[in-house]
Write a protein that holds these residues in place. Structure first.
Motif, PDB file in Angstrom:
ATOM      1  N   PRO A  40       0.852  -1.131  -0.094  1.00  0.00           N
ATOM      2  CA  PRO A  40      -0.068   0.044  -0.022  1.00  0.00           C
ATOM      3  C   PRO A  40       0.706   1.164   0.053  1.00  0.00           C
ATOM      4  O   PRO A  40       0.351   2.186  -0.224  1.00  0.00           O
ATOM      5  CB  PRO A  40      -0.946  -0.114   1.315  1.00  0.00           C
ATOM      6  CG  PRO A  40      -0.101  -1.209   2.105  1.00  0.00           C
ATOM      7  CD  PRO A  40       0.677  -1.901   1.260  1.00  0.00           C
ATOM      8  N   GLU A  41       2.206   1.044   0.264  1.00  0.00           N
ATOM      9  CA  GLU A  41       2.963   2.425   0.355  1.00  0.00           C
ATOM     10  C   GLU A  41       3.557   2.828  -1.122  1.00  0.00           C
ATOM     11  O   GLU A  41       4.073   3.992  -1.297  1.00  0.00           O
ATOM     12  CB  GLU A  41       4.175   1.973   1.243  1.00  0.00           C
ATOM     13  CG  GLU A  41       5.215   1.209   0.618  1.00  0.00           C
ATOM     14  CD  GLU A  41       4.687  -0.228   1.072  1.00  0.00           C
ATOM     15  OE1 GLU A  41       5.893  -0.940   1.027  1.00  0.00           O
ATOM     16  OE2 GLU A  41       3.810  -0.549   1.510  1.00  0.00           O
ATOM     17  N   SER A  42       3.103   2.022  -2.046  1.00  0.00           N
ATOM     18  CA  SER A  42       3.549   2.258  -3.437  1.00  0.00           C
ATOM     19  C   SER A  42       2.831   3.389  -4.106  1.00  0.00           C
ATOM     20  O   SER A  42       1.679   3.078  -4.658  1.00  0.00           O
ATOM     21  CB  SER A  42       3.600   0.948  -4.080  1.00  0.00           C
ATOM     22  OG  SER A  42       4.070   1.314  -5.593  1.00  0.00           O
ATOM     23  N   PHE A  43       3.327   4.555  -4.332  1.00  0.00           N
ATOM     24  CA  PHE A  43       2.460   5.550  -5.260  1.00  0.00           C
ATOM     25  C   PHE A  43       2.370   5.069  -6.500  1.00  0.00           C
ATOM     26  O   PHE A  43       1.193   5.393  -7.097  1.00  0.00           O
ATOM     27  CB  PHE A  43       3.225   7.073  -5.075  1.00  0.00           C
ATOM     28  CG  PHE A  43       4.491   7.003  -5.792  1.00  0.00           C
ATOM     29  CD1 PHE A  43       4.307   7.397  -7.295  1.00  0.00           C
ATOM     30  CD2 PHE A  43       5.783   6.641  -5.385  1.00  0.00           C
ATOM     31  CE1 PHE A  43       5.567   7.679  -8.139  1.00  0.00           C
ATOM     32  CE2 PHE A  43       7.166   6.557  -6.320  1.00  0.00           C
ATOM     33  CZ  PHE A  43       6.739   7.150  -7.784  1.00  0.00           C
ATOM     34  N   GLU A  44       3.303   4.272  -7.303  1.00  0.00           N
ATOM     35  CA  GLU A  44       3.155   3.889  -8.524  1.00  0.00           C
ATOM     36  C   GLU A  44       1.780   2.801  -8.926  1.00  0.00           C
ATOM     37  O   GLU A  44       0.952   3.270  -9.795  1.00  0.00           O
ATOM     38  CB  GLU A  44       4.397   3.182  -9.116  1.00  0.00           C
ATOM     39  CG  GLU A  44       5.438   4.256  -9.110  1.00  0.00           C
ATOM     40  CD  GLU A  44       6.834   3.560  -9.590  1.00  0.00           C
ATOM     41  OE1 GLU A  44       7.100   2.324  -9.080  1.00  0.00           O
ATOM     42  OE2 GLU A  44       7.525   4.219 -10.398  1.00  0.00           O
ATOM     43  N   ILE A  45       1.533   2.228  -7.814  1.00  0.00           N
ATOM     44  CA  ILE A  45       0.334   1.115  -7.914  1.00  0.00           C
ATOM     45  C   ILE A  45      -0.836   2.060  -7.610  1.00  0.00           C
ATOM     46  O   ILE A  45      -1.892   1.671  -8.306  1.00  0.00           O
ATOM     47  CB  ILE A  45       0.633   0.107  -6.736  1.00  0.00           C
ATOM     48  CG1 ILE A  45       1.928  -0.692  -7.072  1.00  0.00           C
ATOM     49  CG2 ILE A  45      -0.380  -0.947  -7.120  1.00  0.00           C
ATOM     50  CD1 ILE A  45       2.110  -1.681  -5.937  1.00  0.00           C
ATOM     51  N   TRP A  46      -0.872   3.134  -6.755  1.00  0.00           N
ATOM     52  CA  TRP A  46      -2.194   3.918  -6.712  1.00  0.00           C
ATOM     53  C   TRP A  46      -2.187   4.633  -7.873  1.00  0.00           C
ATOM     54  O   TRP A  46      -3.487   4.645  -8.363  1.00  0.00           O
ATOM     55  CB  TRP A  46      -1.727   4.810  -5.264  1.00  0.00           C
ATOM     56  CG  TRP A  46      -2.129   4.138  -4.128  1.00  0.00           C
ATOM     57  CD1 TRP A  46      -1.089   3.707  -3.244  1.00  0.00           C
ATOM     58  CD2 TRP A  46      -3.344   3.772  -3.521  1.00  0.00           C
ATOM     59  NE1 TRP A  46      -1.810   3.134  -2.055  1.00  0.00           N
ATOM     60  CE2 TRP A  46      -3.075   3.245  -2.273  1.00  0.00           C
ATOM     61  CE3 TRP A  46      -4.674   3.802  -3.729  1.00  0.00           C
ATOM     62  CZ2 TRP A  46      -4.047   2.645  -1.469  1.00  0.00           C
ATOM     63  CZ3 TRP A  46      -5.722   3.663  -3.014  1.00  0.00           C
ATOM     64  CH2 TRP A  46      -5.288   2.916  -1.759  1.00  0.00           C
ATOM     65  N   ARG A  47      -1.422   4.921  -8.640  1.00  0.00           N
ATOM     66  CA  ARG A  47      -1.528   5.718  -9.757  1.00  0.00           C
ATOM     67  C   ARG A  47      -2.277   4.722 -11.044  1.00  0.00           C
ATOM     68  O   ARG A  47      -3.034   5.111 -11.488  1.00  0.00           O
ATOM     69  CB  ARG A  47      -0.240   6.291 -10.407  1.00  0.00           C
ATOM     70  CG  ARG A  47      -0.611   7.044 -11.702  1.00  0.00           C
ATOM     71  CD  ARG A  47       0.839   7.325 -12.539  1.00  0.00           C
ATOM     72  NE  ARG A  47       1.955   7.521 -11.797  1.00  0.00           N
ATOM     73  CZ  ARG A  47       3.228   7.205 -12.218  1.00  0.00           C
ATOM     74  NH1 ARG A  47       3.331   6.216 -13.001  1.00  0.00           N
ATOM     75  NH2 ARG A  47       4.141   7.446 -11.349  1.00  0.00           N
ATOM     76  N   VAL A  48      -1.490   3.485 -11.056  1.00  0.00           N
ATOM     77  CA  VAL A  48      -2.107   2.512 -11.800  1.00  0.00           C
ATOM     78  C   VAL A  48      -3.708   2.167 -11.436  1.00  0.00           C
ATOM     79  O   VAL A  48      -4.610   2.341 -12.471  1.00  0.00           O
ATOM     80  CB  VAL A  48      -1.451   1.154 -11.797  1.00  0.00           C
ATOM     81  CG1 VAL A  48      -1.910   0.166 -12.729  1.00  0.00           C
ATOM     82  CG2 VAL A  48       0.127   1.446 -12.340  1.00  0.00           C
ATOM     83  N   LEU A  49      -4.028   2.197 -10.297  1.00  0.00           N
ATOM     84  CA  LEU A  49      -5.347   1.993 -10.009  1.00  0.00           C
ATOM     85  C   LEU A  49      -6.359   3.016 -10.254  1.00  0.00           C
ATOM     86  O   LEU A  49      -7.446   2.923 -10.652  1.00  0.00           O
ATOM     87  CB  LEU A  49      -5.331   1.868  -8.296  1.00  0.00           C
ATOM     88  CG  LEU A  49      -6.698   1.616  -7.718  1.00  0.00           C
ATOM     89  CD1 LEU A  49      -7.392   0.321  -8.150  1.00  0.00           C
ATOM     90  CD2 LEU A  49      -6.830   1.621  -5.970  1.00  0.00           C
ATOM     91  N   GLY A  50      -5.717   4.455 -10.153  1.00  0.00           N
ATOM     92  CA  GLY A  50      -6.430   5.432 -10.735  1.00  0.00           C
ATOM     93  C   GLY A  50      -6.643   5.428 -12.038  1.00  0.00           C
ATOM     94  O   GLY A  50      -7.824   5.876 -12.704  1.00  0.00           O
ATOM     95  N   ASN A  51      -5.713   4.802 -12.851  1.00  0.00           N
ATOM     96  CA  ASN A  51      -5.893   4.841 -14.553  1.00  0.00           C
ATOM     97  C   ASN A  51      -7.032   3.728 -14.712  1.00  0.00           C
ATOM     98  O   ASN A  51      -7.817   3.987 -15.652  1.00  0.00           O
ATOM     99  CB  ASN A  51      -4.564   4.344 -14.911  1.00  0.00           C
ATOM    100  CG  ASN A  51      -3.357   5.404 -14.769  1.00  0.00           C
ATOM    101  OD1 ASN A  51      -3.756   6.680 -14.619  1.00  0.00           O
ATOM    102  ND2 ASN A  51      -2.262   5.092 -14.952  1.00  0.00           N
ATOM    103  N   VAL A  52      -6.977   2.783 -14.017  1.00  0.00           N
ATOM    104  CA  VAL A  52      -7.912   1.551 -14.210  1.00  0.00           C
ATOM    105  C   VAL A  52      -9.320   2.095 -14.009  1.00  0.00           C
ATOM    106  O   VAL A  52     -10.351   1.816 -14.600  1.00  0.00           O
ATOM    107  CB  VAL A  52      -7.494   0.437 -13.258  1.00  0.00           C
ATOM    108  CG1 VAL A  52      -8.823  -0.816 -13.217  1.00  0.00           C
ATOM    109  CG2 VAL A  52      -6.285  -0.234 -13.895  1.00  0.00           C
ATOM    110  N   LYS A  53      -9.490   3.006 -12.851  1.00  0.00           N
ATOM    111  CA  LYS A  53     -10.870   3.294 -12.302  1.00  0.00           C
ATOM    112  C   LYS A  53     -11.394   4.334 -13.184  1.00  0.00           C
ATOM    113  O   LYS A  53     -12.471   4.316 -13.352  1.00  0.00           O
ATOM    114  CB  LYS A  53     -10.813   3.640 -10.776  1.00  0.00           C
ATOM    115  CG  LYS A  53     -10.626   2.512  -9.763  1.00  0.00           C
ATOM    116  CD  LYS A  53     -11.176   2.618  -8.444  1.00  0.00           C
ATOM    117  CE  LYS A  53     -11.081   1.439  -7.885  1.00  0.00           C
ATOM    118  NZ  LYS A  53     -11.677   1.308  -6.386  1.00  0.00           N
TER     119      LYS A  53
END
Length: 199
Positions: free
Chosen positions: A112-125
């Motif tokens: 959960p600390e990875s900003f890059e994965i949160w960004r990818v999640l934003g792209n998906v959503k």
């Protein structure tokens, strides 16, 4: 006089992982994909071989092969964050956002600390039309890395699509401030400024 000898694709046997990785690191992705294909055939249960085959195929634009290899990598190591995240990216680029979502959500759960994965999640959503949830994901990315210009840009882009130009302005202005050479960021900021000038 033109050489009439046909161009042949090299066949690889007994490929060593290290040799294939060296080729990948040099940026010779088509050859790396061939080498990792041979390696994966000879080592069907080797996670790293399938993972690197996925990356190599992705770099060459072969999304189908990349997806297949990364799916196999995830089957071999379901807890691997990079495999989950990059499989999500490959699926998203193929217009398979619904398929990408569970992999990216699992990657978030694992790291959960990875900003890059949160960004990818934003792209998906965002692709799924879940706009408020995508905005929240980009905010989460920026909490973890306040200089992540792509999250700023993507956040602003979602707001542009919603017609919320005033909200988009600070993020896009900051993205341009941090990376003034990006034509994408400049263009999106220009759209916002143009729309605000017409209000």
């Amino acid at each position: 006089m033109l050489n009439s000898t046909p161009v042949t694709v090299p066949e690889f046997k007994d490929v060593k992982y290290g040799d294939a990785e060296k080729v990948f690191r040099k940026g010779e992705y088509p050859v790396a994909a061939l080498m990792f294909t041979a390696f994966a055939v000879e080592n069907p249960d080797d996670f790293q071989g399938h993972y690197m085959l996925g990356l190599s195929a992705w770099k060459t634009g072969d999304h189908t092969k990349a997806e297949q290899a990364l799916v196999r990598a995830v089957q071999l190591d379901s807890q691997n964050v990079k495999a989950r995240t990059n499989l999500g990216r490959v699926l998203l680029e193929q217009g398979k956002a619904s398929d990408a979502l569970p992999h990216v959500e699992k990657a978030i759960e694992l790291k959960p600390e990875s900003f890059e994965i949160w960004r990818v999640l934003g792209n998906v959503k965002s692709e799924l039309g879940m706009t408020e949830e995508s905005l929240d994901a980009y905010r989460q990315a920026l909490v973890r890395n306040e200089t992540d210009t792509w999250s700023m840009n993507n956040y602003g882009l979602v707001l542009i699509k919603l017609g919320r130009y005033e909200e988009a302005l600070p993020a896009l202005a900051r993205a341009v401030e941090l990376n003034p050479r990006s034509a994408v960021f400049q263009n999106n900021l220009g759209i916002v400024l143009e729309q605000l000038a017409e209000l």
